[in-house]
Design a protein around this motif. Structure first.
Motif, PDB file in Angstrom:
ATOM      1  N   SER A   1     -16.413   1.483  -1.362  1.00 16.78           N
ATOM      2  CA  SER A   1     -15.014   1.447  -1.826  1.00 16.78           C
ATOM      3  C   SER A   1     -14.842   0.987  -3.256  1.00 16.78           C
TER       4      SER A   1
ATOM      5  N   ARG B   1       0.819  -1.226   0.000  1.00 15.56           N
ATOM      6  CA  ARG B   1       0.000   0.000   0.000  1.00 15.56           C
ATOM      7  C   ARG B   1       0.852   1.276   0.000  1.00 15.56           C
TER       8      ARG B   1
ATOM      9  N   PHE C   1     -12.605  -9.382   3.428  1.00 12.97           N
ATOM     10  CA  PHE C   1     -13.331  -8.531   4.363  1.00 12.97           C
ATOM     11  C   PHE C   1     -14.745  -8.360   3.835  1.00 12.97           C
TER      12      PHE C   1
ATOM     13  N   ASN D   1      -5.726  -2.336  11.897  1.00 13.63           N
ATOM     14  CA  ASN D   1      -6.140  -1.981  10.527  1.00 13.63           C
ATOM     15  C   ASN D   1      -7.631  -1.639  10.558  1.00 13.63           C
ATOM     16  N   CYS D   2      -8.177  -1.283   9.403  1.00 10.59           N
ATOM     17  CA  CYS D   2      -9.580  -0.844   9.404  1.00 10.59           C
ATOM     18  C   CYS D   2     -10.522  -2.013   9.714  1.00 10.59           C
ATOM     19  N   ALA D   3     -10.121  -3.217   9.297  1.00 13.13           N
ATOM     20  CA  ALA D   3     -10.940  -4.399   9.612  1.00 13.13           C
ATOM     21  C   ALA D   3     -11.024  -4.576  11.134  1.00 13.13           C
TER      22      ALA D   3
ATOM     23  N   LYS E   1      -4.253   3.845   3.284  1.00 14.30           N
ATOM     24  CA  LYS E   1      -4.828   4.109   1.958  1.00 14.30           C
ATOM     25  C   LYS E   1      -4.598   5.599   1.658  1.00 14.30           C
TER      26      LYS E   1
ATOM     27  N   GLY F   1     -13.602   3.519   4.995  1.00 13.46           N
ATOM     28  CA  GLY F   1     -12.616   2.857   4.126  1.00 13.46           C
ATOM     29  C   GLY F   1     -11.341   3.654   3.975  1.00 13.46           C
TER      30      GLY F   1
ATOM     31  N   HIS G   1     -18.880   2.566   3.277  1.00 13.19           N
ATOM     32  CA  HIS G   1     -18.478   3.113   1.976  1.00 13.19           C
ATOM     33  C   HIS G   1     -18.137   1.937   1.063  1.00 13.19           C
TER      34      HIS G   1
ATOM     35  N   SER H   1      -8.837   3.472   7.053  1.00 14.05           N
ATOM     36  CA  SER H   1      -7.502   2.848   7.024  1.00 14.05           C
ATOM     37  C   SER H   1      -6.396   3.894   7.115  1.00 14.05           C
TER      38      SER H   1
ATOM     39  N   ASP I   1     -18.199   3.169   8.239  1.00 14.06           N
ATOM     40  CA  ASP I   1     -16.916   2.589   7.831  1.00 14.06           C
ATOM     41  C   ASP I   1     -16.550   3.286   6.524  1.00 14.06           C
TER      42      ASP I   1
END
Ligand SMILES: *Cc1c(COP(=O)(O)O)cnc(C)c1O
Length: 483
Positions: free
Chosen positions: A243, A112, A199, A167-169, A310, A275, A241, A307, A273
């Motif tokens: 994404s 990333r 995810f 992380n976002c998860a 990102k 993203g 979102h 995140s 969320d």
């Protein structure tokens, strides 16, 4: 000794196989010892003798390899060669720097976001040794973990408070677990998406213990749909979102501001969320659909996750902002202890967020800088690069080069519709196949990752740092000279 079907002879060949000890005493092993260490080298030597033994046995069963010199000497030489190769190929499996010439800015397979110079310095200088992670210099007592990065996030988004997890998860799991508390969470059917890398929103909700209440349809969901689904067990309205996914055409989905009144009247929280998480409006770069976090806060979202690697352009992390009481609930939840980040992540994030606070992200944060490069700038770079390459290769070159138009990709599940225009260096080899050239570039040191478009290998300088250009040029020149 020549090939034979006589078992006696194979037993004799096996007796010529060097022992692990003999391999470890060899010149090659002695040379590798300091770098590899005795244990690793013994393991590799054992694997080498095992494959050699298997090969000899398979020969006995009639599978000739054509190589039939099995003297003690030649078997030892073969073992040494294989030991060295095994060590080399193991070294290549280490995490390695690569040059990303794909034009995919947030390339998940390539780690990333590349970090800013300030973030790299912070990683090295502030993070790795002893540091003030949970220590207050003023009192000499215990300090608060994550202090400044969290405050910076709150300042950048207008939220009361913030929290950082892996992380976002992880952020989504923590929020849903802590806030649904076994109650119901309402989600539009248009937002029950899979983000990639396994995810899936419905699965994450199940895992968190929230009871999923789906409302609306894939393309249309209204405020009234949410309203009808609210019961006394409803804890959350979840906005996701989508994404990497877009529904276009006959669509409707309420925005957060449309839902805030409904949520407030029913004592239900709104969780978004987001993203990728833009910290400022990126629509001038074609990213119209990315939620700007401070707008979501202002519109009435109670808690938002996004995140860190990102569009923020920092290290892998899950950033959570929201109301004080909610963030405090999350911070005290037992799951937070399992999801929190290390000192080096805070160090890099502080430096990354600092660039946004100084409004210098476009100059300093590589992801934002790459997004902001215009087609004209990229064309100029591509033409200069191609010019230097042509000059270095001379008239008898075995590569055809030209600059062509093309598109970059934002990547990381952000803005699938936004494909910034770019200029590509097109490379066509005269004597080898396109795929062979792509492979040779990948096998170089550092590996160069390119894109193959029909009959050409393309290099998009958008994702190549200016400081990497001369290295890339040298590798292309040496590959071209080698044929
Ligand atoms: C990318 C994304 C995630 C997952 O984020 P990670 O940081 O990779 O865990 C979750 N939700 C949305 C909406 C995303 O875009």
């Amino acid at each position: 000794m020549t090939k034979t079907n006589d078992s006696e002879n194979y037993a004799e060949i096996l007796r010529q196989l060097p022992s692990i000890d003999a391999i470890l005493r060899s010149e090659t092993a002695t040379r590798l010892m300091a770098a590899a260490g005795a244990d690793q080298l013994t393991g590799l030597a054992r694997a080498v003798t095992e494959t050699l033994r298997d090969e000899i046995l398979s020969l006995k069963n009639g599978n000739s390899t054509g190589n039939n010199n099995y003297s003690k000497r030649s078997l030892l030489t073969e073992a040494e060669k294989r030991l060295e190769n095994a060590w080399r190929s193991q070294q290549k499996k280490k995490l390695r720097r690569v040059i990303n010439a794909t034009g995919v800015i947030i390339h998940t397979n390539l780690g990333r976001a590349p970090l800013s110079e300030a973030a790299k310095r912070a990683l090295v200088e502030n993070g790795p040794g002893y540091c003030t992670l949970e220590y207050a210099v003023e009192t000499g007592g215990r300090g608060r973990r994550g202090g400044l990065a969290e405050k910076m996030l709150a300042d950048l988004t207008g939220a009361d408070d913030a929290l950082i997890v892996n992380n976002c998860a992880a952020a989504a799991v923590l929020v849903l677990t802590a806030l649904s508390n076994g109650g119901e969470a309402i989600v539009s059917r248009g937002e029950l998406v899979e983000i990639g890398g396994d995810f899936r929103i419905p699965d994450v909700m199940t895992q968190s213990g929230a009871i999923l209440r789906e409302v609306g349809t894939t393309n249309r969901t209204t405020v009234a749909d949410y309203e009808r689904a609210i019961t006394e067990n409803t804890r959350l309205i979840v906005k996701v979102h989508p994404s990497n996914y877009r529904i276009i055409g006959f669509t409707e989905a309420p925005v957060i501001a449309d839902l805030a009144e409904l949520a407030g009247a029913n004592d239900v929280l709104i969780y978004e969320d987001a993203g990728s998480g833009a910290l400022f409006d990126l629509s001038k770069y074609g990213l119209q659909d990315e939620p700007v976090i401070k707008d979501s806060v202002a519109a009435g979202a109670d808690v938002i996750t996004f995140s860190g690697d990102k569009l923020i352009g920092g290290t892998q992390s899950g950033l959570i902002v929201g109301r004080s009481a909610i963030i405090e609930t999350l911070r005290k939840h037992p799951l937070y202890r399992a999801l929190r980040v290390s000192k080096i992540i805070y160090a890099a994030l502080e430096a990354t967020l600092d660039a946004f606070l100084r409004e210098s992200a476009e100059d300093e944060i590589p992801v934002i800088k790459m997004l902001s490069l215009s087609e004209a700038e990229l064309r100029k770079r591509a033409e200069n690069f191609t010019g230097s390459l042509l000059e270095a290769l001379g008239p008898d070159r075995n590569l055809d080069l030209e600059v062509i138009g093309g598109k970059s990709v934002v990547g990381g599940g952000s803005a699938p519709a936004a494909q910034p225009k770019t200029a590509l260096v097109s490379v066509r080899p005269k004597h080898i196949s396109i795929n062979k050239l792509e492979e040779k570039l990948r096998f170089s040191d550092p590996p160069i990752v390119t894109r193959v478009l029909e009959d050409r290998v393309t290099i998009d300088l958008r994702t190549v740092a200016p400081a990497e250009e001369s290295e890339l040029l040298e590798i292309l020149v040496s590959l071209a000279r080698a044929g």
